[in-house]
Write a protein that holds these residues in place. Sequence first.
Motif, PDB file in Angstrom:
ATOM      1  N   TYR A  84       0.790  -1.229   0.000  1.00 44.56           N
ATOM      2  CA  TYR A  84       0.000   0.000   0.000  1.00 44.56           C
ATOM      3  C   TYR A  84       0.827   1.285   0.000  1.00 44.56           C
ATOM      4  O   TYR A  84       0.395   2.293  -0.536  1.00 44.56           O
ATOM      5  CB  TYR A  84      -0.958   0.025   1.188  1.00 44.56           C
ATOM      6  N   LYS A  85       1.991   1.268   0.620  1.00 48.82           N
ATOM      7  CA  LYS A  85       2.781   2.492   0.766  1.00 48.82           C
ATOM      8  C   LYS A  85       4.083   2.461  -0.033  1.00 48.82           C
ATOM      9  O   LYS A  85       4.763   3.464  -0.122  1.00 48.82           O
ATOM     10  CB  LYS A  85       3.122   2.737   2.240  1.00 48.82           C
ATOM     11  N   GLY A  86       4.469   1.297  -0.533  1.00 48.67           N
ATOM     12  CA  GLY A  86       5.694   1.199  -1.304  1.00 48.67           C
ATOM     13  C   GLY A  86       6.830   0.597  -0.494  1.00 48.67           C
ATOM     14  O   GLY A  86       6.814   0.589   0.738  1.00 48.67           O
ATOM     15  N   GLY A  87       7.830   0.105  -1.205  1.00 50.32           N
ATOM     16  CA  GLY A  87       8.940  -0.582  -0.573  1.00 50.32           C
ATOM     17  C   GLY A  87       9.821   0.300   0.293  1.00 50.32           C
ATOM     18  O   GLY A  87      10.305  -0.127   1.345  1.00 50.32           O
ATOM     19  N   LEU A  88      10.013   1.542  -0.109  1.00 52.73           N
ATOM     20  CA  LEU A  88      10.868   2.444   0.663  1.00 52.73           C
ATOM     21  C   LEU A  88      10.248   2.759   2.029  1.00 52.73           C
ATOM     22  O   LEU A  88      10.938   2.712   3.060  1.00 52.73           O
ATOM     23  CB  LEU A  88      11.124   3.738  -0.118  1.00 52.73           C
ATOM     24  N   ASN A  89       8.962   3.072   2.043  1.00 55.06           N
ATOM     25  CA  ASN A  89       8.282   3.336   3.315  1.00 55.06           C
ATOM     26  C   ASN A  89       8.265   2.093   4.197  1.00 55.06           C
ATOM     27  O   ASN A  89       8.454   2.190   5.413  1.00 55.06           O
ATOM     28  CB  ASN A  89       6.851   3.813   3.073  1.00 55.06           C
ATOM     29  N   ALA A  90       8.030   0.932   3.600  1.00 58.56           N
ATOM     30  CA  ALA A  90       8.020  -0.304   4.378  1.00 58.56           C
ATOM     31  C   ALA A  90       9.383  -0.535   5.014  1.00 58.56           C
ATOM     32  O   ALA A  90       9.477  -0.916   6.186  1.00 58.56           O
ATOM     33  CB  ALA A  90       7.631  -1.483   3.490  1.00 58.56           C
ATOM     34  N   ARG A  91      10.453  -0.298   4.260  1.00 53.42           N
ATOM     35  CA  ARG A  91      11.802  -0.482   4.792  1.00 53.42           C
ATOM     36  C   ARG A  91      12.090   0.512   5.920  1.00 53.42           C
ATOM     37  O   ARG A  91      12.728   0.172   6.922  1.00 53.42           O
ATOM     38  CB  ARG A  91      12.824  -0.307   3.661  1.00 53.42           C
ATOM     39  N   LEU A  92      11.626   1.746   5.767  1.00 49.39           N
ATOM     40  CA  LEU A  92      11.805   2.760   6.807  1.00 49.39           C
ATOM     41  C   LEU A  92      11.116   2.339   8.106  1.00 49.39           C
ATOM     42  O   LEU A  92      11.715   2.390   9.181  1.00 49.39           O
ATOM     43  CB  LEU A  92      11.261   4.106   6.321  1.00 49.39           C
ATOM     44  N   TYR A  93       9.868   1.907   7.997  1.00 47.07           N
ATOM     45  CA  TYR A  93       9.140   1.467   9.192  1.00 47.07           C
ATOM     46  C   TYR A  93       9.769   0.218   9.805  1.00 47.07           C
ATOM     47  O   TYR A  93       9.779   0.063  11.030  1.00 47.07           O
ATOM     48  CB  TYR A  93       7.668   1.217   8.873  1.00 47.07           C
ATOM     49  N   GLN A  94      10.290  -0.674   8.971  1.00 45.79           N
ATOM     50  CA  GLN A  94      10.970  -1.869   9.470  1.00 45.79           C
ATOM     51  C   GLN A  94      12.215  -1.476  10.260  1.00 45.79           C
ATOM     52  O   GLN A  94      12.501  -2.045  11.311  1.00 45.79           O
ATOM     53  CB  GLN A  94      11.338  -2.808   8.318  1.00 45.79           C
ATOM     54  N   PHE A  99      14.819  -0.859  15.753  1.00 46.98           N
ATOM     55  CA  PHE A  99      15.449  -0.109  16.839  1.00 46.98           C
ATOM     56  C   PHE A  99      14.646  -0.181  18.128  1.00 46.98           C
ATOM     57  O   PHE A  99      15.186   0.028  19.212  1.00 46.98           O
ATOM     58  CB  PHE A  99      15.711   1.339  16.440  1.00 46.98           C
ATOM     59  N   TYR A 100      13.347  -0.472  18.024  1.00 47.20           N
ATOM     60  CA  TYR A 100      12.532  -0.654  19.219  1.00 47.20           C
ATOM     61  C   TYR A 100      12.409  -2.123  19.623  1.00 47.20           C
ATOM     62  O   TYR A 100      11.619  -2.473  20.491  1.00 47.20           O
ATOM     63  CB  TYR A 100      11.132  -0.057  19.016  1.00 47.20           C
ATOM     64  N   GLY A 101      13.169  -2.978  18.974  1.00 51.31           N
ATOM     65  CA  GLY A 101      13.184  -4.386  19.347  1.00 51.31           C
ATOM     66  C   GLY A 101      12.084  -5.207  18.689  1.00 51.31           C
ATOM     67  O   GLY A 101      11.779  -6.307  19.149  1.00 51.31           O
ATOM     68  N   GLY A 102      11.484  -4.725  17.631  1.00 52.82           N
ATOM     69  CA  GLY A 102      10.419  -5.451  16.953  1.00 52.82           C
ATOM     70  C   GLY A 102      10.766  -5.731  15.510  1.00 52.82           C
ATOM     71  O   GLY A 102      11.864  -5.432  15.044  1.00 52.82           O
ATOM     72  N   SER A 103       9.830  -6.319  14.819  1.00 55.38           N
ATOM     73  CA  SER A 103       9.996  -6.596  13.413  1.00 55.38           C
ATOM     74  C   SER A 103       8.628  -6.617  12.754  1.00 55.38           C
ATOM     75  O   SER A 103       7.689  -7.227  13.266  1.00 55.38           O
ATOM     76  CB  SER A 103      10.681  -7.951  13.202  1.00 55.38           C
ATOM     77  N   LEU A 104       8.514  -5.941  11.630  1.00 53.97           N
ATOM     78  CA  LEU A 104       7.259  -5.950  10.879  1.00 53.97           C
ATOM     79  C   LEU A 104       7.093  -7.255  10.110  1.00 53.97           C
ATOM     80  O   LEU A 104       6.003  -7.561   9.645  1.00 53.97           O
ATOM     81  CB  LEU A 104       7.223  -4.781   9.888  1.00 53.97           C
ATOM     82  N   LYS A 105       8.163  -8.014   9.983  1.00 52.01           N
ATOM     83  CA  LYS A 105       8.134  -9.246   9.196  1.00 52.01           C
ATOM     84  C   LYS A 105       7.794 -10.477  10.020  1.00 52.01           C
ATOM     85  O   LYS A 105       7.844 -11.590   9.524  1.00 52.01           O
ATOM     86  CB  LYS A 105       9.481  -9.455   8.514  1.00 52.01           C
ATOM     87  N   GLN A 106       7.430 -10.301  11.287  1.00 53.38           N
ATOM     88  CA  GLN A 106       7.130 -11.455  12.123  1.00 53.38           C
ATOM     89  C   GLN A 106       5.848 -12.140  11.659  1.00 53.38           C
ATOM     90  O   GLN A 106       4.883 -11.496  11.308  1.00 53.38           O
ATOM     91  CB  GLN A 106       7.037 -11.047  13.587  1.00 53.38           C
ATOM     92  N   ASP A 107       5.894 -13.455  11.633  1.00 53.01           N
ATOM     93  CA  ASP A 107       4.750 -14.242  11.205  1.00 53.01           C
ATOM     94  C   ASP A 107       3.968 -14.732  12.406  1.00 53.01           C
ATOM     95  O   ASP A 107       4.466 -14.764  13.528  1.00 53.01           O
ATOM     96  CB  ASP A 107       5.207 -15.443  10.372  1.00 53.01           C
ATOM     97  N   TYR A 108       2.750 -15.141  12.145  1.00 52.77           N
ATOM     98  CA  TYR A 108       1.895 -15.715  13.177  1.00 52.77           C
ATOM     99  C   TYR A 108       1.991 -17.221  13.040  1.00 52.77           C
ATOM    100  O   TYR A 108       1.477 -17.805  12.091  1.00 52.77           O
ATOM    101  CB  TYR A 108       0.459 -15.220  12.988  1.00 52.77           C
ATOM    102  N   ASN A 109       2.678 -17.863  13.960  1.00 51.19           N
ATOM    103  CA  ASN A 109       2.946 -19.289  13.883  1.00 51.19           C
ATOM    104  C   ASN A 109       2.499 -19.941  15.182  1.00 51.19           C
ATOM    105  O   ASN A 109       3.076 -19.684  16.238  1.00 51.19           O
ATOM    106  CB  ASN A 109       4.445 -19.516  13.642  1.00 51.19           C
ATOM    107  N   LEU A 110       1.495 -20.786  15.116  1.00 49.05           N
ATOM    108  CA  LEU A 110       0.948 -21.398  16.326  1.00 49.05           C
ATOM    109  C   LEU A 110       1.884 -22.425  16.961  1.00 49.05           C
ATOM    110  O   LEU A 110       1.608 -22.911  18.047  1.00 49.05           O
ATOM    111  CB  LEU A 110      -0.401 -22.043  16.024  1.00 49.05           C
ATOM    112  N   LYS A 111       2.994 -22.734  16.314  1.00 42.59           N
ATOM    113  CA  LYS A 111       3.971 -23.643  16.910  1.00 42.59           C
ATOM    114  C   LYS A 111       4.798 -22.933  17.974  1.00 42.59           C
ATOM    115  O   LYS A 111       5.406 -23.581  18.811  1.00 42.59           O
ATOM    116  CB  LYS A 111       4.875 -24.234  15.832  1.00 42.59           C
ATOM    117  N   GLU A 112       4.813 -21.607  17.942  1.00 47.79           N
ATOM    118  CA  GLU A 112       5.529 -20.828  18.955  1.00 47.79           C
ATOM    119  C   GLU A 112       4.618 -20.614  20.157  1.00 47.79           C
ATOM    120  O   GLU A 112       3.424 -20.384  20.012  1.00 47.79           O
ATOM    121  CB  GLU A 112       5.942 -19.474  18.386  1.00 47.79           C
ATOM    122  N   SER A 113       5.191 -20.665  21.352  1.00 50.79           N
ATOM    123  CA  SER A 113       4.375 -20.534  22.561  1.00 50.79           C
ATOM    124  C   SER A 113       3.755 -19.137  22.677  1.00 50.79           C
ATOM    125  O   SER A 113       2.618 -19.006  23.149  1.00 50.79           O
ATOM    126  CB  SER A 113       5.203 -20.858  23.804  1.00 50.79           C
TER     127      SER A 113
END
Length: 142
Positions: A84-94, A99-113
């Motif tokens: 929706y916003k383009g690759g550059l904006n996505a990379r900026l937000y990532q 830097f805040y200890g997160g990731s926009l690329k995290q998946d939802y995997n029910l095998k993880e607790s």
Amino acid sequence: MRNAVYVCYPYARLAGHTINQINKEIATKDRKRDRKAIIKSKEKELKKQFADPLTNLSVYQGKVLMKLINRQTGNNCYDILKEYKGGLNARLYQTVAFFYGGSLKQDYNLKESFDRDIENFVQEIDATWYNNPYRNPTAIQR
């Protein structure tokens, strides 16, 4: 974690509904200009409605929200932003998320607790609130 899921789940449900609605509207348009106009108008509308509540979320609640959005839509937040916003904006937000200890690329995997715990709380919310036949029928459900 329960509090974070209770706070974020309504936003994730609304995000899933909105993304599906945008995809339906975009599918009918042939021109890129028309698609961008739809996305911009929805973005403006959503910022007006949710800018204040979402900026008040903690970093942990933001991580949970990203997991829940992935659960609702089937796509991680990075892919949604890139579409929706383009690759550059996505990379900026990532980068900011990193830097805040997160990731926009995290998946939802029910095998993880962590994700299993989120799913348990979501099932609890759905059973007591969204799928409750005794709930007020005039309340808005998306």
